[in-house]
Scaffold this active site. Structure first.
Site, short mmCIF file in Angstrom:
data_model
loop_
_atom_site.label_atom_id
_atom_site.label_comp_id
_atom_site.label_asym_id
_atom_site.label_seq_id
_atom_site.Cartn_x
_atom_site.Cartn_y
_atom_site.Cartn_z
N THR A 67 -6.94 0.58 -9.31
CA THR A 67 -6.63 -0.46 -10.29
C THR A 67 -6.55 0.17 -11.68
OG1 THR A 67 -7.64 -2.17 -8.94
CG2 THR A 67 -7.43 -2.65 -11.29
N GLN A 175 -2.06 2.95 -0.11
CA GLN A 175 -2.08 2.69 1.34
C GLN A 175 -1.42 3.79 2.16
OE1 GLN A 175 -3.79 0.42 2.91
NE2 GLN A 175 -4.35 -0.96 1.23
N SER A 195 -6.74 5.97 -4.10
CA SER A 195 -8.08 5.38 -4.15
C SER A 195 -8.93 5.93 -3.00
CB SER A 195 -7.93 3.86 -4.00
OG SER A 195 -9.18 3.25 -3.99
N HIS A 197 -11.66 4.70 -1.50
CA HIS A 197 -12.28 3.85 -0.47
C HIS A 197 -11.33 3.42 0.63
CE1 HIS A 197 -11.13 -0.41 -1.63
NE2 HIS A 197 -10.80 0.20 -2.75
N CYS A 313 -7.26 -8.96 -1.84
CA CYS A 313 -6.94 -9.36 -3.22
C CYS A 313 -6.17 -10.66 -3.26
CB CYS A 313 -6.16 -8.26 -3.92
SG CYS A 313 -7.10 -6.74 -3.95
N1 PMP Z 1 -2.86 -0.74 -4.71
C1 PMP Z 1 -2.88 -1.09 -3.42
C2 PMP Z 1 -1.62 -1.04 -2.64
C3 PMP Z 1 -4.07 -1.48 -2.81
O1 PMP Z 1 -4.07 -1.83 -1.52
C4 PMP Z 1 -5.26 -1.50 -3.59
C5 PMP Z 1 -6.57 -1.92 -2.96
N2 PMP Z 1 -6.55 -3.20 -2.40
C6 PMP Z 1 -5.19 -1.12 -4.93
C7 PMP Z 1 -3.98 -0.75 -5.46
C8 PMP Z 1 -6.41 -1.13 -5.82
O2 PMP Z 1 -7.27 -0.09 -5.50
P1 PMP Z 1 -8.79 -0.08 -5.96
O3 PMP Z 1 -9.53 -0.98 -5.03
O4 PMP Z 1 -9.20 1.35 -5.84
O5 PMP Z 1 -8.84 -0.54 -7.38
#
Ligand code: PMP
Length: 366
Positions: A67, A175, A195, A197, A313
């Site tokens: 993010t 992803q 990312s 996680h 989300c």
């Molecule tokens: N971009 C995509 C395509 C995601 O799937 C996610 C996580 N849901 C994010 C950005 C955001 O990543 P983070 O949880 O590390 O902020």
């Protein structure tokens, strides 16, 4: 025993990774031995990421997650390039960490072109039109977090180059990273977000690649860490977990597990599939015809099976524009179900999922 099918939301961290992530605990900026050891460990992860992302270590900046990486790329590039152009080109299927900062810029007067992605494919005529004038930023993702669509980034880059629009190409690779993206695609991009996680590292850690010649301003200023581009003491343990997770993630196993999962799901009579033409091997988007998402997810959860509606989300947001953009009818969005797997998903897990879904059908379909 619980079985987990929500790896696109987050990949739980294994004990082995947790232990190795706390081998160093000093401040990587400290000049004493404890700091030096921490710095060395951190720089090793930077180099491992650089290798996987087709760039140099100097081009990798650690962040608090994708993010932040996406926000930094979007605001930072637009701030640096606003005299060149005030047009942003993106698509209608972005994660909120991309679509929201772009919306904020739109409210400030930036012109935003959102290319359609029906069936997970960018409309080529719309792309050509979007790139027909100077463009500050082109912002796309490699794999869609809700549908699993794998986008043709090479084609987008080609169209940017042919048009001469001068767009900075930012890629949200959250992803696709370590799963199905190719390094040759990363080499075409001016910046990339990843990312930890999503591959088994800690939540709250990510990286942003910024290629050497990219024009960009920092978002977070302060103590000058990360070569002054991203201040704040580095999240050392998160970064170490990212390195360990990258070492352990075995993407080669995904395609076989994916086809096994898809075959099992096809035996569940009320499921319909939103299968993109080109897709990754870890996300399956379905419509559970006749059973509302929250009802099915709660039923599965009560039976120890964890999956999600579309994305963690968009569960929080109202409506679902991503699935609609893909071509799912708006009245069917209430039935959305997302199954996502990891290389560690077992045949037993898949059978448990199928059985729970079949039982769900018997109990919940009227
Ligand atoms: N971009 C995509 C395509 C995601 O799937 C996610 C996580 N849901 C994010 C950005 C955001 O990543 P983070 O949880 O590390 O902020």
């Amino acid at each position: 025993m619980a079985v987990y099918f929500d790896y696109a939301a987050t990949h739980p961290t294994e004990k082995e990774i947790i232990e190795k992530s706390f081998l160093y605990t000093g401040n990587p900026s400290s000049p004493h031995g404890c700091g030096i050891d921490a710095r060395k460990a951190l720089e090793n992860v930077r180099l491992a990421l650089a290798k996987a992302l087709g760039c140099t270590g100097e081009e990798v900046y650690f962040t608090s997650g994708a993010t932040e990486s996406n926000n930094t790329a979007i605001f930072g590039v637009c701030k640096a390039k606003k005299r060149f152009s005030t047009r942003i080109v993106t698509d209608d299927s972005q994660h909120p960490s991309v679509s929201e900062p772009i919306k904020a810029l739109e409210q400030e007067g930036w012109e935003v072109v959102r290319v359609s992605t029906k069936n997970g494919v960018h409309d080529e005529a719309e792309l050509r039109e979007a790139f027909s004038v100077p463009v500050a930023l082109a912002c796309f993702m490699s794999v869609n977090n809700e549908t699993g669509a794998k986008y043709d980034i090479k084609k987008i880059k080609k169209l940017i180059d042919i048009s001469g629009c001068g767009a900075h190409l930012h890629l949200d690779a959250v992803q696709g990273f370590a799963k199905c993206d190719s390094v040759s695609v990363y080499r075409l991009c001016d910046s990339i977000s990843v990312s930890a996680h999503k591959i088994g590292g800690f939540k709250g850690t990510g990286a942003l690649v910024i290629k050497k010649n990219a024009k960009i301003k920092p978002l977070i200023v302060g103590g000058g860490q990360e070569k002054g581009f991203r201040s704040g003491t580095e999240n050392l343990n998160g970064i170490l977990s990212f390195g360990e997770a990258l070492k352990l993630y075995d993407a080669e196993k995904l395609p076989e597990k994916y086809s096994q999962t898809l075959s099992a799901l096809k035996e569940v009579p009320y499921l319909e599939f939103n299968l993109p033409e080109s897709r990754c091997s870890h996300i399956i988007s379905c419509i559970a015809r006749g059973i509302r998402s929250e009802t099915l997810i709660n039923f599965l959860s009560a039976n120890g099976v964890y999956c999600s509606a579309s994305s963690a989300c968009s569960t929080r947001a109202k409506g679902n524009t991503v699935l609609e953009a893909f071509g799912v009818k708006s009245e069917d969005i209430i039935y959305a179900l997302r199954i996502s797997i990891s290389p560690k998903t077992t045949t037993e897990d898949i059978l448990t999922l199928k059985d729970a879904l079949l039982q769900g059908g018997e109990r919940l379909l009227k």
